[in-house]
Design a protein around this motif. Structure first.
Motif, PDB file in Angstrom:
ATOM      1  N   ALA A  83       0.675  -1.226   0.038  1.00  0.00           N
ATOM      2  CA  ALA A  83      -0.009   0.008   0.029  1.00  0.00           C
ATOM      3  C   ALA A  83       0.920   1.149  -0.124  1.00  0.00           C
ATOM      4  O   ALA A  83       2.108   1.045   0.405  1.00  0.00           O
ATOM      5  CB  ALA A  83      -0.843   0.114   1.389  1.00  0.00           C
ATOM      6  N   LEU A  84       0.419   2.274  -0.439  1.00  0.00           N
ATOM      7  CA  LEU A  84       1.301   3.416  -0.582  1.00  0.00           C
ATOM      8  C   LEU A  84       0.388   4.649   0.216  1.00  0.00           C
ATOM      9  O   LEU A  84      -0.571   4.749  -0.098  1.00  0.00           O
ATOM     10  CB  LEU A  84       1.249   4.036  -2.077  1.00  0.00           C
TER      11      LEU A  84
ATOM     12  N   ILE B   6      -4.431   6.714   1.527  1.00  0.00           N
ATOM     13  CA  ILE B   6      -3.683   5.449   1.390  1.00  0.00           C
ATOM     14  C   ILE B   6      -4.127   4.878  -0.275  1.00  0.00           C
ATOM     15  O   ILE B   6      -5.231   5.136  -0.428  1.00  0.00           O
ATOM     16  CB  ILE B   6      -4.147   4.453   2.221  1.00  0.00           C
ATOM     17  N   PHE B   7      -3.122   4.414  -0.844  1.00  0.00           N
ATOM     18  CA  PHE B   7      -3.297   3.707  -2.245  1.00  0.00           C
ATOM     19  C   PHE B   7      -3.275   2.289  -1.818  1.00  0.00           C
ATOM     20  O   PHE B   7      -2.229   1.961  -1.364  1.00  0.00           O
ATOM     21  CB  PHE B   7      -2.509   4.231  -3.351  1.00  0.00           C
ATOM     22  N   SER B   8      -4.465   1.684  -1.668  1.00  0.00           N
ATOM     23  CA  SER B   8      -4.598   0.264  -1.031  1.00  0.00           C
ATOM     24  C   SER B   8      -4.154  -0.750  -2.142  1.00  0.00           C
ATOM     25  O   SER B   8      -4.477  -2.031  -1.439  1.00  0.00           O
ATOM     26  CB  SER B   8      -6.036   0.150  -0.613  1.00  0.00           C
ATOM     27  N   GLY B   9      -4.273  -0.482  -3.367  1.00  0.00           N
ATOM     28  CA  GLY B   9      -4.217  -1.561  -4.275  1.00  0.00           C
ATOM     29  C   GLY B   9      -5.202  -2.750  -4.233  1.00  0.00           C
ATOM     30  O   GLY B   9      -6.598  -2.129  -4.057  1.00  0.00           O
ATOM     31  N   ASP B  10      -5.235  -3.910  -4.036  1.00  0.00           N
ATOM     32  CA  ASP B  10      -6.188  -5.006  -3.943  1.00  0.00           C
ATOM     33  C   ASP B  10      -6.391  -5.321  -2.599  1.00  0.00           C
ATOM     34  O   ASP B  10      -7.058  -6.475  -2.421  1.00  0.00           O
ATOM     35  CB  ASP B  10      -5.895  -6.155  -4.733  1.00  0.00           C
ATOM     36  N   CYS B  11      -5.787  -4.515  -1.502  1.00  0.00           N
ATOM     37  CA  CYS B  11      -5.951  -5.164  -0.060  1.00  0.00           C
ATOM     38  C   CYS B  11      -7.349  -4.556   0.286  1.00  0.00           C
ATOM     39  O   CYS B  11      -8.034  -5.131   1.274  1.00  0.00           O
ATOM     40  CB  CYS B  11      -4.759  -4.334   0.609  1.00  0.00           C
ATOM     41  N   ILE B  12      -7.590  -3.577  -0.168  1.00  0.00           N
ATOM     42  CA  ILE B  12      -9.128  -2.898   0.240  1.00  0.00           C
ATOM     43  C   ILE B  12      -9.846  -2.280  -0.993  1.00  0.00           C
ATOM     44  O   ILE B  12      -8.842  -1.532  -1.752  1.00  0.00           O
ATOM     45  CB  ILE B  12      -9.087  -1.781   1.345  1.00  0.00           C
ATOM     46  N   LEU B  13     -10.868  -2.863  -1.244  1.00  0.00           N
ATOM     47  CA  LEU B  13     -11.550  -2.501  -2.685  1.00  0.00           C
ATOM     48  C   LEU B  13     -12.614  -1.311  -2.210  1.00  0.00           C
ATOM     49  O   LEU B  13     -13.242  -1.352  -1.348  1.00  0.00           O
ATOM     50  CB  LEU B  13     -11.962  -4.071  -3.284  1.00  0.00           C
TER      51      LEU B  13
ATOM     52  N   ILE C  45      -2.740  -0.863   7.811  1.00  0.00           N
ATOM     53  CA  ILE C  45      -3.330   0.113   7.299  1.00  0.00           C
ATOM     54  C   ILE C  45      -4.249   1.051   8.245  1.00  0.00           C
ATOM     55  O   ILE C  45      -4.195   2.202   8.118  1.00  0.00           O
ATOM     56  CB  ILE C  45      -4.066  -0.225   5.966  1.00  0.00           C
ATOM     57  N   LEU C  46      -5.017   0.514   9.220  1.00  0.00           N
ATOM     58  CA  LEU C  46      -5.914   0.896  10.069  1.00  0.00           C
ATOM     59  C   LEU C  46      -4.894   1.818  11.042  1.00  0.00           C
ATOM     60  O   LEU C  46      -5.324   2.801  11.440  1.00  0.00           O
ATOM     61  CB  LEU C  46      -6.170  -0.038  10.793  1.00  0.00           C
ATOM     62  N   GLU C  47      -3.828   1.389  11.267  1.00  0.00           N
ATOM     63  CA  GLU C  47      -2.947   2.133  12.338  1.00  0.00           C
ATOM     64  C   GLU C  47      -2.336   3.524  11.701  1.00  0.00           C
ATOM     65  O   GLU C  47      -2.201   4.318  12.510  1.00  0.00           O
ATOM     66  CB  GLU C  47      -1.479   1.436  12.548  1.00  0.00           C
ATOM     67  N   GLN C  48      -2.397   3.734  10.546  1.00  0.00           N
ATOM     68  CA  GLN C  48      -1.900   4.983   9.791  1.00  0.00           C
ATOM     69  C   GLN C  48      -3.271   6.092   9.989  1.00  0.00           C
ATOM     70  O   GLN C  48      -3.231   7.177   9.596  1.00  0.00           O
ATOM     71  CB  GLN C  48      -1.708   4.724   8.303  1.00  0.00           C
ATOM     72  N   LYS C  49      -4.382   5.517  10.507  1.00  0.00           N
ATOM     73  CA  LYS C  49      -5.745   6.453  10.576  1.00  0.00           C
ATOM     74  C   LYS C  49      -5.595   7.115   9.310  1.00  0.00           C
ATOM     75  O   LYS C  49      -6.201   8.417   9.240  1.00  0.00           O
ATOM     76  CB  LYS C  49      -5.464   7.423  11.718  1.00  0.00           C
TER      77      LYS C  49
ATOM     78  N   ILE D  44      -9.362   6.576   1.204  1.00  0.00           N
ATOM     79  CA  ILE D  44      -8.317   5.307   0.617  1.00  0.00           C
ATOM     80  C   ILE D  44      -8.789   5.424  -0.900  1.00  0.00           C
ATOM     81  O   ILE D  44     -10.018   5.413  -1.309  1.00  0.00           O
ATOM     82  CB  ILE D  44      -8.957   4.031   1.259  1.00  0.00           C
ATOM     83  N   TYR D  45      -7.749   5.373  -1.680  1.00  0.00           N
ATOM     84  CA  TYR D  45      -7.743   5.169  -3.145  1.00  0.00           C
ATOM     85  C   TYR D  45      -7.447   3.675  -3.497  1.00  0.00           C
ATOM     86  O   TYR D  45      -6.433   3.399  -3.547  1.00  0.00           O
ATOM     87  CB  TYR D  45      -6.939   6.183  -3.818  1.00  0.00           C
ATOM     88  N   PRO D  46      -8.694   3.021  -3.806  1.00  0.00           N
ATOM     89  CA  PRO D  46      -8.327   1.536  -3.958  1.00  0.00           C
ATOM     90  C   PRO D  46      -7.729   1.149  -5.617  1.00  0.00           C
ATOM     91  O   PRO D  46      -8.192   2.020  -6.556  1.00  0.00           O
ATOM     92  CB  PRO D  46      -9.907   1.131  -3.731  1.00  0.00           C
ATOM     93  N   GLY D  47      -7.516  -0.184  -5.610  1.00  0.00           N
ATOM     94  CA  GLY D  47      -7.034  -0.581  -7.046  1.00  0.00           C
ATOM     95  C   GLY D  47      -8.300  -0.835  -7.867  1.00  0.00           C
ATOM     96  O   GLY D  47      -8.096  -0.831  -9.149  1.00  0.00           O
TER      97      GLY D  47
END
Length: 286
Positions: free
Chosen positions: A148-149, A157-164, A184-188, A192-195
């Motif tokens: 994730a980015l 967060i750019f979440s890729g395919d971790c979160i849609l 990812i949750l820890e980043q608060k 989120i920009y998903p894949g």
């Protein structure tokens, strides 16, 4: 029905989303790729699938009209709908030919046949362009190389395919996947920009739903094993007990899900497998 995603969307002054134009059951409306930054040289997140001229035309048009060159191309993971379009992107040589290409190294031996130099990313590594600082978070589970980015300027967060953007994600390793959701949750994050799918404006709620959805299934497995401590079960037998409201034709898919849950529980030393039959460990109390 999910809101329609336009081919090109200027999400903010530092993010442009370009849809991969590769819709399908697993890609939803298509793979989301993102151009990030505010200056002439920017970052491209993912490259869509191979041989999709419509996507390449949209990308070329955006690069030309916004006067953008790519400094970096970051691939979130090895799946073809995220990396397959890389060669086509690089063919836009004037705008993309000098970009550094980055991906987290994968533990699997896969010949992606890309024939380009790809730099290995590291967890917590940062890449910067004008207006954007990206921190890499290794988020295995969907694949071993998944990242994730974290866009620090926007706490996004750019979440890729971790979160849609809709539905839940598939994964190879549930133990790693659950840890990645927590990371990812820890980043608060604020967004989120998903894949795949639309922007997620309720990140904490969405991530907690993903976690609780998986924990609910896990508890059903543990309760079944706890209520029958003198027995050991095959994965097929557990599916028949737990998925009583699921059509039989979907039981094979459910078996795969149960298998991944059991592998996670095994890594946590909660269950034991003997001759393909599963039982609860004696030290586990309810």
């Amino acid at each position: 029905m999910a809101a329609v995603i336009p081919a090109v969307t200027k999400i903010s002054s530092r993010i442009i989303r370009i849809l991969g134009c590769n819709p399908g059951c697993f890609t939803l409306q298509g793979t989301n790729t993102y151009i990030v930054g505010t200056g002439k040289r920017r970052i491209l997140v993912d490259t869509g699938d191979a041989d999709v001229p419509q996507y390449i035309n949209h990308l070329k048009s955006v690069l030309k009209h916004e006067n953008i060159d790519l400094a970096h191309i970051i691939i979130t993971h090895w799946h073809h709908d995220h990396i397959g379009g890389l060669a086509d992107v690089l063919n836009l040589k004037e705008k993309t030919g000098h970009a550094q290409i980055w991906k987290y190294p994968t533990s699997e031996e896969r010949d992606l046949n890309l024939k380009v130099n790809i730099e290995n990313l590291k967890h917590n590594q940062e890449l910067s362009v004008e207006g954007a600082t990206i921190r890499i978070i290794h988020t295995p589970g969907h694949t071993t190389d998944h990242i994730a980015l974290h866009l620090l300027e926007d706490n996004a967060i750019f979440s890729g395919d971790c979160i849609l953007g809709e539905g839940t994600a598939v994964f190879e390793d549930l133990f790693d996947y659950m840890n990645s959701l927590e990371a990812i949750l820890e980043q608060k994050p604020l967004v989120i920009y998903p894949g795949h799918g639309n922007v997620i404006n309720d990140p904490e709620e969405r991530i907690r739903y993903y976690i609780s959805h998986r924990m609910e299934r896990e508890m059903q497995i543990l309760e079944t094993l706890n209520n029958n401590r003198q027995q050991a079960f095959t994965e097929e037998e557990l599916v028949k007990i737990i998925y009583i409201d699921t059509p039989v034709k979907l039981h094979k898919a459910a078996e795969h899900s149960v298998h991944l849950h059991l592998q996670k529980l095994k890594r946590e030393d909660k269950v034991t497998n003997i001759n393909d039959r599963w039982r609860l460990n004696d030290n586990i109390a309810f």
